[in-house]
Design an enzyme around this catalytic site. Sequence first.
Site, PDB file in Angstrom:
ATOM      1  N   LYS A  52      -5.819  -1.602  -2.401  1.00 10.41           N
ATOM      2  CA  LYS A  52      -5.113  -0.936  -1.293  1.00 10.41           C
ATOM      3  C   LYS A  52      -6.092  -0.501  -0.203  1.00 10.41           C
ATOM      4  CE  LYS A  52      -1.546   0.634  -4.521  1.00 10.41           C
ATOM      5  NZ  LYS A  52      -1.254   1.678  -5.513  1.00 10.41           N
ATOM      6  N   VAL A  95       0.841  -1.203   0.000  1.00  9.23           N
ATOM      7  CA  VAL A  95       0.000   0.000   0.000  1.00  9.23           C
ATOM      8  C   VAL A  95       0.876   1.253   0.000  1.00  9.23           C
ATOM      9  CG1 VAL A  95      -1.832   1.274   1.183  1.00  9.23           C
ATOM     10  CG2 VAL A  95      -1.777  -1.223   1.308  1.00  9.23           C
ATOM     11  N   GLY A 102       6.920   3.411 -15.742  1.00  8.64           N
ATOM     12  CA  GLY A 102       6.866   2.239 -14.848  1.00  8.64           C
ATOM     13  C   GLY A 102       5.953   2.419 -13.641  1.00  8.64           C
TER      14      GLY A 102
HETATM   15  N1  HSE Z   1       0.201   1.218 -10.326  1.00 12.43           N
HETATM   16  C1  HSE Z   1       0.391   1.624  -8.975  1.00 12.43           C
HETATM   17  C2  HSE Z   1       0.152   3.129  -8.896  1.00 12.43           C
HETATM   18  C3  HSE Z   1       1.780   1.276  -8.524  1.00 12.43           C
HETATM   19  O1  HSE Z   1       0.069   3.781  -9.936  1.00 12.43           O
HETATM   20  O2  HSE Z   1       0.005   3.655  -7.810  1.00 12.43           O
HETATM   21  C4  HSE Z   1       1.953   1.175  -7.053  1.00 12.43           C
HETATM   22  O3  HSE Z   1       1.085   0.316  -6.425  1.00 12.43           O
END
Ligand code: HSE
Length: 438
Positions: free
Chosen positions: A206, A133, A188
């Site tokens: 989360k 989280v 990323g």
């Molecule tokens: N894809 C997620 C975000 C990565 O953009 O927050 C971290 O959990």
Amino acid sequence: MLEPVKIGLFGLGTVGCGVVNVLQRNTNELTRRAGRKIQISHASVRNINKSRLCNTQGIVLTEKPMDLVNNPDIDIVVELIGGTTRAFELVMKAIKQGKHVVTANKALIALHGNEIFAAAQAMGVNVAFEAAVAGGIPIIKAIREGLSGNKINWLAGIINGTSNFILTEMQQKGRSFADVLAEAQKLGYAEADPTFDIQGIDAAHKLTILASIAFGIPLQFNRVYTEGITQIHADDVQYAEKFGYKIKHLGIAKQSNQGVELRVHPALIPERCLIANVNGVMNAILVHGDAVGATLYYGAGAGSNPTASAVVSDLLDVVRTLTVDPENRVPHLAFQPNAISALPILSLAEIETAYYLRLRAIDEPGVLAKVATILSQGGISIEAIYQHEPKTGQKDVDIVLLTHKVKEKQLDKALNALEALPDVVGDVTRIRLETLDA
Ligand code: HSE
């Protein structure tokens, strides 16, 4: 000094290599904190010949993750492969072998956490998941330990960096949704399947975890109302600003005597709130405890180093607890397993919030009066109203309203009536409004 603790890593991608790099870079600090050396002895990878973003010297690489599960010298496994099928299988097998687990996998915990924690409890091992989280923000520790003297009333957070990045770029630079999403993927931040980000699923994973440790309820991912940012129009971002609000994608969990609200959706929040000014890929979570009041946690929610920061601190925690009687460890979901509450999750229809509404109407006398009548007949009080002049060459106008708090089911009824008016064109846009008051 005690023997080094041996770690097996499933996955040596961006986060896995981040973990290797942090452990190598901070060996001295970490050994001083843990009281013994933490050594990654083995790592499983998909392709052993691939070039890596870290120095793997001294680490035995294998393409068979079960080699790690079956290796009696490995005390702790770190799961960084993602997904919920293979990861679940490996984690359960490792637990059955008496290994402790550290994972960054929010989907795994949100969907299978109840089963995983029960198995871990039975085996007397720990499953640590700080990195699941909000990346590097130590929010699990803050809620589970730092705020454990409180009754947590509610929490609200920007917990998907990709959505926040997209909304920020739309608001500040007027960029298109698709263009910003492509950049988030390149950087990323986005999930392997970016629909998880933009449809709110990642944030719902989360929120499920945060709500459980805040209120001591089972993980109930399928009870989270989940809405992403795909319907947010650039006009809404601009209108919200005229009223003094920002649009953010929030995860909200509240508890009352009636039950628990669990919802993920875009929301207007007052721009004077600190959290309204959390921009780009950053995450922030407001947690309100009865004794402490409102507290705010801010930091990087994704990326190799921030996520590694959380994984490595979990490793340290687990290493320190290796000598602690399992009964006296911090419980996985913050509350003792036999004291998990059965408080119901409330249906969205019963939830009360204020709303931002935007409707397109034919610019003729009496239209506004009809809109106001429908809202007043539905018991909905208008707090503010704004009518934009017709755009060049158009006959329709945008009418934008803010309402006072009303139950979702009352609003649904009024929206149906508004959409049935011949003067109203298309669907009415509705965005919930949260004042985030203590
Ligand atoms: N894809 C997620 C975000 C990565 O953009 O927050 C971290 O959990």
